[in-house]
Scaffold this motif. Sequence first.
Motif, PDB file in Angstrom:
ATOM      1  N   ILE A 100       0.845  -1.185   0.000  1.00 12.65           N
ATOM      2  CA  ILE A 100       0.000   0.000   0.000  1.00 12.65           C
ATOM      3  C   ILE A 100       0.884   1.240   0.000  1.00 12.65           C
ATOM      4  CG2 ILE A 100      -1.795   1.258   1.252  1.00 12.65           C
ATOM      5  CD1 ILE A 100      -2.506  -1.480   2.561  1.00 12.65           C
ATOM      6  N   GLY A 101       0.686   2.118  -0.964  1.00 12.38           N
ATOM      7  CA  GLY A 101       1.413   3.374  -0.990  1.00 12.38           C
ATOM      8  C   GLY A 101       0.757   4.398  -0.077  1.00 12.38           C
ATOM      9  N   GLU A 102       1.560   5.170   0.636  1.00  9.62           N
ATOM     10  CA  GLU A 102       1.024   6.223   1.490  1.00  9.62           C
ATOM     11  C   GLU A 102       0.878   7.519   0.691  1.00  9.62           C
ATOM     12  OE1 GLU A 102       3.240   6.556   5.124  1.00  9.62           O
ATOM     13  OE2 GLU A 102       2.505   4.620   5.863  1.00  9.62           O
ATOM     14  N   PRO A 103       0.073   8.472   1.178  1.00  7.72           N
ATOM     15  CA  PRO A 103      -0.188   9.700   0.419  1.00  7.72           C
ATOM     16  C   PRO A 103       1.061  10.489   0.041  1.00  7.72           C
ATOM     17  CG  PRO A 103      -1.809   9.465   2.183  1.00  7.72           C
ATOM     18  CD  PRO A 103      -0.785   8.384   2.390  1.00  7.72           C
ATOM     19  N   ASP A 104       2.127  10.376   0.847  1.00 11.41           N
ATOM     20  CA  ASP A 104       3.332  11.136   0.511  1.00 11.41           C
ATOM     21  C   ASP A 104       4.067  10.565  -0.697  1.00 11.41           C
ATOM     22  OD1 ASP A 104       4.624   8.864   1.442  1.00 11.41           O
ATOM     23  OD2 ASP A 104       5.548   9.848   3.171  1.00 11.41           O
ATOM     24  N   ASN A 105       3.626   9.397  -1.189  1.00 11.25           N
ATOM     25  CA  ASN A 105       4.201   8.734  -2.361  1.00 11.25           C
ATOM     26  C   ASN A 105       5.664   8.354  -2.173  1.00 11.25           C
ATOM     27  OD1 ASN A 105       3.510   7.624  -4.884  1.00 11.25           O
ATOM     28  ND2 ASN A 105       4.619   9.247  -5.956  1.00 11.25           N
ATOM     29  N   ARG A 106       6.119   8.345  -0.916  1.00  8.19           N
ATOM     30  CA  ARG A 106       7.495   7.921  -0.631  1.00  8.19           C
ATOM     31  C   ARG A 106       7.513   6.667   0.232  1.00  8.19           C
ATOM     32  NH1 ARG A 106      10.915  13.054   1.333  1.00  8.19           N
ATOM     33  NH2 ARG A 106       9.315  13.014   2.973  1.00  8.19           N
ATOM     34  N   HIS A 107       6.546   6.553   1.136  1.00 12.85           N
ATOM     35  CA  HIS A 107       6.486   5.396   2.022  1.00 12.85           C
ATOM     36  C   HIS A 107       5.563   4.323   1.438  1.00 12.85           C
ATOM     37  CE1 HIS A 107       8.060   8.362   4.880  1.00 12.85           C
ATOM     38  NE2 HIS A 107       8.474   7.330   5.600  1.00 12.85           N
TER      39      HIS A 107
ATOM     40  N   LEU B 248       8.174   1.404   5.179  1.00 10.15           N
ATOM     41  CA  LEU B 248       9.540   1.783   4.809  1.00 10.15           C
ATOM     42  C   LEU B 248       9.563   2.842   3.722  1.00 10.15           C
ATOM     43  CD1 LEU B 248       9.997   0.196   1.885  1.00 10.15           C
ATOM     44  CD2 LEU B 248      10.086  -1.765   3.405  1.00 10.15           C
ATOM     45  N   ALA B 249      10.717   3.470   3.636  1.00  8.68           N
ATOM     46  CA  ALA B 249      11.048   4.388   2.556  1.00  8.68           C
ATOM     47  C   ALA B 249      12.559   4.396   2.436  1.00  8.68           C
ATOM     48  CB  ALA B 249      10.520   5.797   2.834  1.00  8.68           C
ATOM     49  N   VAL B 250      13.052   4.515   1.221  1.00  5.64           N
ATOM     50  CA  VAL B 250      14.493   4.509   1.003  1.00  5.64           C
ATOM     51  C   VAL B 250      14.964   5.885   0.551  1.00  5.64           C
ATOM     52  CG1 VAL B 250      14.634   2.056   0.481  1.00  5.64           C
ATOM     53  CG2 VAL B 250      14.182   3.667  -1.367  1.00  5.64           C
ATOM     54  N   ASN B 251      16.219   6.189   0.864  1.00 11.91           N
ATOM     55  CA  ASN B 251      16.821   7.452   0.460  1.00 11.91           C
ATOM     56  C   ASN B 251      17.455   7.319  -0.917  1.00 11.91           C
ATOM     57  OD1 ASN B 251      16.293   9.157   2.741  1.00 11.91           O
ATOM     58  ND2 ASN B 251      17.793   7.975   3.893  1.00 11.91           N
ATOM     59  N   LEU B 252      16.644   6.929  -1.891  1.00 13.36           N
ATOM     60  CA  LEU B 252      17.116   6.754  -3.255  1.00 13.36           C
ATOM     61  C   LEU B 252      16.054   7.279  -4.218  1.00 13.36           C
ATOM     62  CD1 LEU B 252      18.486   3.091  -3.088  1.00 13.36           C
ATOM     63  CD2 LEU B 252      19.861   5.157  -3.354  1.00 13.36           C
ATOM     64  N   PRO B 253      16.467   7.781  -5.378  1.00 14.45           N
ATOM     65  CA  PRO B 253      15.498   8.305  -6.356  1.00 14.45           C
ATOM     66  C   PRO B 253      14.817   7.185  -7.132  1.00 14.45           C
ATOM     67  CG  PRO B 253      17.709   8.517  -7.229  1.00 14.45           C
ATOM     68  CD  PRO B 253      17.858   7.988  -5.815  1.00 14.45           C
ATOM     69  N   ILE B 254      14.157   6.257  -6.413  1.00 17.98           N
ATOM     70  CA  ILE B 254      13.442   5.162  -7.049  1.00 17.98           C
ATOM     71  C   ILE B 254      11.976   5.550  -7.174  1.00 17.98           C
ATOM     72  CG2 ILE B 254      12.799   2.730  -6.865  1.00 17.98           C
ATOM     73  CD1 ILE B 254      15.244   2.317  -5.105  1.00 17.98           C
ATOM     74  N   PRO B 255      11.394   5.516  -8.365  1.00 19.24           N
ATOM     75  CA  PRO B 255       9.965   5.842  -8.491  1.00 19.24           C
ATOM     76  C   PRO B 255       9.123   4.927  -7.604  1.00 19.24           C
ATOM     77  CG  PRO B 255      11.009   5.722 -10.645  1.00 19.24           C
ATOM     78  CD  PRO B 255      12.009   5.208  -9.660  1.00 19.24           C
TER      79      PRO B 255
ATOM     80  N   ARG C 113       7.154  -0.330  -5.306  1.00 18.81           N
ATOM     81  CA  ARG C 113       6.050  -1.184  -4.874  1.00 18.81           C
ATOM     82  C   ARG C 113       5.965  -2.457  -5.709  1.00 18.81           C
ATOM     83  NH1 ARG C 113       3.555   3.986  -3.950  1.00 18.81           N
ATOM     84  NH2 ARG C 113       2.496   3.963  -5.968  1.00 18.81           N
ATOM     85  N   GLU C 114       6.215  -2.341  -6.996  1.00 14.75           N
ATOM     86  CA  GLU C 114       6.194  -3.538  -7.840  1.00 14.75           C
ATOM     87  C   GLU C 114       7.301  -4.507  -7.446  1.00 14.75           C
ATOM     88  OE1 GLU C 114       4.934  -6.235 -10.629  1.00 14.75           O
ATOM     89  OE2 GLU C 114       3.948  -4.470  -9.791  1.00 14.75           O
ATOM     90  N   GLY C 115       8.467  -3.979  -7.105  1.00 16.27           N
ATOM     91  CA  GLY C 115       9.547  -4.843  -6.640  1.00 16.27           C
ATOM     92  C   GLY C 115       9.171  -5.583  -5.374  1.00 16.27           C
ATOM     93  N   MET C 116       8.497  -4.905  -4.459  1.00 16.76           N
ATOM     94  CA  MET C 116       8.045  -5.553  -3.225  1.00 16.76           C
ATOM     95  C   MET C 116       7.058  -6.665  -3.529  1.00 16.76           C
ATOM     96  SD  MET C 116       7.484  -2.506  -0.450  1.00 16.76           S
ATOM     97  CE  MET C 116       7.595  -0.901  -1.192  1.00 16.76           C
ATOM     98  N   ARG C 117       6.079  -6.384  -4.396  1.00 11.01           N
ATOM     99  CA  ARG C 117       5.052  -7.374  -4.703  1.00 11.01           C
ATOM    100  C   ARG C 117       5.641  -8.638  -5.307  1.00 11.01           C
ATOM    101  NH1 ARG C 117       2.494  -2.658  -6.773  1.00 11.01           N
ATOM    102  NH2 ARG C 117       0.853  -1.915  -5.364  1.00 11.01           N
TER     103      ARG C 117
END
Length: 200
Positions: free
Chosen positions: A48-55, A166-173, A178-182
Motif C-alpha cells: 500500500i502506498g502512502e499519500p506522501d508517495n514515498r512510504h 519503509l522508505a528509502v533514500n534513493l530516487p526510485i519511483p 512497490r512492484e519490486g516488493m510485490r
Amino acid sequence: MSPRLWLAAVLVLASLAAPATQAAVASWSPGPSAMSALNRGQVFIEVIGEPDNRHGVIHAAIDIAAPRERVWRVMTDCARLPRLMSNSTCRVVSGDIQSGSDVREQVSAGNMIFPTMHNVVRSDYTPYSLLRFRRTGGDFRTLEGEWRLEPINGGAGTRVIYVNRLAVNLPIPAPLMREGMRRDVPRMLMNLRRESLSGR
C-alpha cells in the motif's frame, strides 16, 4: 543481481517498530483474501502506498508446516540471511537474542543500476512469537515493522505474518519500488519456508 532481487534484499531487511507506528503495524491480520491464499498454500502479499508517495507498507503472510521454534531459528539466524535474500550479509553489532534485543548491520550488494545498501537495524525479540524492528542507521529513511509467528494445526505449523513500513533514500519511483516488493517479498517468504522445512 537484477533490480528486482536488489529491491527484495533492500526492502525485507528486518528490525523494531517505533512507538508512534507500533499500534498501526500490529493492527494488521490476514483478512478473507489473505486467508483464501493461505488456504491454497500460497503467499499473501499486498503493498500500500502512502499519500506522501514515498512510504510503502507491506502486509504479507505464509503458512509453514513446521513448529514456531524451527521457523524462529531460521529467521533470526544472521548466518542464514544469504539463503533468504541473495547477495546480502548480516553481522551482529551489539546485544543478542538471549538478552531480548540486538543491533545488526546488514548489507545488500548493489549493481550497475542500484548502489550497495547499508543498514543498521535494532530488533526486539519475544521468542517464539514476535520480532519487532526499526531502523537505527544506514540508508533507509524509514524501516519499522514486525514479524509475528502464530501456531496453526495444533502447533505443528506456523503462520508467519510480516508487516513493514519503509522508505528509502534513493530516487526510485514509488510504483517501481512497490512492484519490486510485490514480486520479491513472496520469494523471500518461500525461501523461509524452504529453509524451515529443510531440517538443517
